[in-house]
Design a protein around this motif. Sequence first.
Motif, short mmCIF file in Angstrom:
data_model
loop_
_atom_site.label_atom_id
_atom_site.label_comp_id
_atom_site.label_asym_id
_atom_site.label_seq_id
_atom_site.Cartn_x
_atom_site.Cartn_y
_atom_site.Cartn_z
N LEU A 234 14.76 4.80 -7.10
CA LEU A 234 13.86 3.93 -7.46
C LEU A 234 13.01 3.82 -6.32
CD1 LEU A 234 12.56 2.51 -10.11
CD2 LEU A 234 13.65 0.52 -9.33
N PHE A 235 11.61 4.35 -6.43
CA PHE A 235 10.69 4.43 -5.50
C PHE A 235 9.47 3.79 -5.69
CE2 PHE A 235 7.00 7.22 -4.00
CZ PHE A 235 6.86 6.76 -2.68
N GLY A 236 8.64 3.12 -4.38
CA GLY A 236 7.38 2.52 -4.76
C GLY A 236 6.14 2.98 -4.50
N ALA A 237 5.85 3.11 -3.33
CA ALA A 237 4.69 3.72 -3.05
C ALA A 237 4.50 4.16 -1.41
CB ALA A 237 3.47 3.23 -3.42
N ILE A 238 3.71 5.21 -1.33
CA ILE A 238 3.63 5.58 0.20
C ILE A 238 1.99 5.56 0.47
CG2 ILE A 238 3.25 7.71 1.62
CD1 ILE A 238 6.06 6.67 1.47
N THR A 239 1.46 5.31 1.72
CA THR A 239 0.42 5.23 2.20
C THR A 239 0.11 6.73 2.82
OG1 THR A 239 0.10 2.70 2.41
CG2 THR A 239 -1.72 4.02 3.52
N SER A 240 -0.78 7.45 2.47
CA SER A 240 -1.11 8.84 2.94
C SER A 240 -1.54 8.69 4.69
CB SER A 240 -1.53 9.67 2.28
OG SER A 240 -1.29 9.85 0.98
N PRO B 200 5.72 12.35 2.34
CA PRO B 200 7.34 12.28 2.07
C PRO B 200 7.18 12.46 0.50
CG PRO B 200 6.47 10.21 2.97
CD PRO B 200 5.16 11.27 3.33
N VAL B 201 6.53 12.14 -0.11
CA VAL B 201 6.64 12.40 -1.62
C VAL B 201 6.70 13.87 -2.19
CG1 VAL B 201 5.61 12.09 -3.87
CG2 VAL B 201 5.37 10.46 -2.10
N LEU B 202 5.98 14.83 -1.34
CA LEU B 202 5.66 16.18 -1.83
C LEU B 202 7.43 16.63 -1.03
CD1 LEU B 202 2.43 17.48 -0.94
CD2 LEU B 202 3.53 16.82 -3.16
N PHE C 272 12.32 8.04 -9.83
CA PHE C 272 11.50 7.23 -10.74
C PHE C 272 10.39 6.28 -9.75
CE2 PHE C 272 14.68 8.89 -13.12
CZ PHE C 272 14.17 9.21 -14.15
N GLU C 273 9.18 6.23 -10.20
CA GLU C 273 8.42 5.64 -9.29
C GLU C 273 7.15 5.14 -10.18
OE1 GLU C 273 5.71 7.93 -6.86
OE2 GLU C 273 6.70 9.70 -7.52
N PRO C 274 6.41 4.14 -9.82
CA PRO C 274 5.17 3.93 -10.42
C PRO C 274 4.10 5.07 -10.11
CG PRO C 274 5.29 2.52 -8.70
CD PRO C 274 6.56 2.79 -8.87
N ALA C 275 3.37 5.55 -10.84
CA ALA C 275 2.32 6.50 -10.56
C ALA C 275 1.13 6.01 -9.64
CB ALA C 275 1.71 7.17 -11.97
N HIS C 276 1.10 4.73 -9.48
CA HIS C 276 0.19 4.30 -8.69
C HIS C 276 0.57 4.59 -7.13
CE1 HIS C 276 2.22 0.82 -7.69
NE2 HIS C 276 2.41 0.50 -9.12
N GLY C 277 -0.58 4.35 -6.32
CA GLY C 277 -0.34 4.33 -4.73
C GLY C 277 -0.05 3.11 -4.35
N SER C 278 0.01 3.04 -2.98
CA SER C 278 0.22 1.74 -2.26
C SER C 278 -0.65 0.73 -2.32
CB SER C 278 0.87 2.18 -0.86
OG SER C 278 -0.72 2.78 -0.23
N ALA C 279 -2.14 1.00 -2.61
CA ALA C 279 -3.01 -0.15 -2.79
C ALA C 279 -2.95 -1.11 -1.61
CB ALA C 279 -2.69 -0.87 -3.99
N PRO C 280 -3.15 -0.74 -0.43
CA PRO C 280 -3.03 -1.82 1.12
C PRO C 280 -4.14 -2.92 0.60
CG PRO C 280 -3.83 0.57 1.47
CD PRO C 280 -3.68 0.67 -0.12
N1 GGG Z 1 3.83 6.03 -6.17
C1 GGG Z 1 3.07 7.45 -5.96
C2 GGG Z 1 2.76 7.34 -4.30
O1 GGG Z 1 3.08 6.58 -3.68
N2 GGG Z 1 1.96 8.16 -4.17
C3 GGG Z 1 1.48 8.68 -2.82
C4 GGG Z 1 0.01 8.24 -2.79
O2 GGG Z 1 -0.81 8.62 -3.85
N3 GGG Z 1 -0.36 7.66 -1.72
C5 GGG Z 1 -1.94 7.32 -1.50
C6 GGG Z 1 -2.25 5.91 -1.36
O3 GGG Z 1 -1.10 4.99 -1.47
O4 GGG Z 1 -3.08 5.63 -1.14
#
Ligand code: GGG
Length: 335
Positions: free
Chosen positions: A65-71, A80-82, A254-262
């Motif tokens: 179960l994964f959260g999100a990554i900031t690119s 890392p997601v790819l 499994f993960e939310p489709a959203h990103g990390s929304a800093p």
């Molecule tokens: N849970 C999907 C995820 O983290 N995808 C990576 C991504 O879209 N990162 C860009 C961001 O968070 O702005």
Amino acid sequence: MKRICVLPGDGIGPEVVECAVSIVKGATDDLEFVPADIGQAAYEKVGSYLPAETLQLMRSCDSSLFGAITSVEGPEYDPPVLRFRKELDLYANLRPVRTLVQVPNRAPIDVVIVRENSEGMYTQNEVYDDGGVTTLRRVTKKGSERIVDFAIQYALANGRRGITCVHKANVLRASDGLFVNIFREQMRTRGKGLQASEQLVDSAAMKLLTDPSAFDVIVTLNLYGDILSDVAAGVAGGLGFAPSGNIGPKHSVFEPAHGSAPDIAGKGVANPTAAVLAGAMMLNHIGLPESAWRIERAVSDFYSSGHLTTDMGGRHGSKSYTEHILRNLAAQPHR
Ligand code: GGG
């Protein structure tokens, strides 16, 4: 007891994953949760955004179960997601989007996007020369066959009525044409009563907005699936409503489709619904459908009884949302 690797990641990842884990724990005692680092936290500790130990743990667990990554910008960054999708052969990206709360000027939506997750535009094969950059986009027979087969099996197992193949074969005649031909052939031989339809990706994007009931299951190539699932999420109220599963022959994440929304990280206002529903998808996948069903019911009861999360203009931040879902869960009957 099944083991789940928990990967909070960056930005709002840790807060939505914390909510999701506590709700999954509220639905079942049958799991052990093993935390691991990914993203910035991992880089600061060991100098890698996806350490070998994390990947090994993901392999050894029953699911993740994964959260999100900031690119991170820069040529040396390896997303890392790819990477985990590739290393674990997670070729199918399953993205169900369903209306839980009425959105002004939007029709209800109930669509499942099956996105090819291993090739297409995401092979990171980009070559610089003096005049610019060439991106190599690969579509294979094997990749197309297995994702179309996945979509058919999913549609049949889940009582869906039909599958739309979304493509751009009028322009990308050879590559998207290959994908469409495989879709036609497999639907003819194995579609077993499922309706088959085809739609160009640009008109599919518009139709998802104007007439979402035209779609049931969509099978499509990697980039189109990424974009269309955000469009679908927008119809349902936003990215907070879009869970996803990366699924392969042996492993799953499994993960939310959203990103990390800093911009909203740490403020307690992130909507955990996508992460919680990703948790439910995970339970279904690992053979705990009753617990998954109870979570889905608890979430839809929250919205149908008039509660709203802050992203929808309501007063429920992550903490009070989680408390409500846990109460709803405790009140759910067993099937
Ligand atoms: N849970 C999907 C995820 O983290 N995808 C990576 C991504 O879209 N990162 C860009 C961001 O968070 O702005």
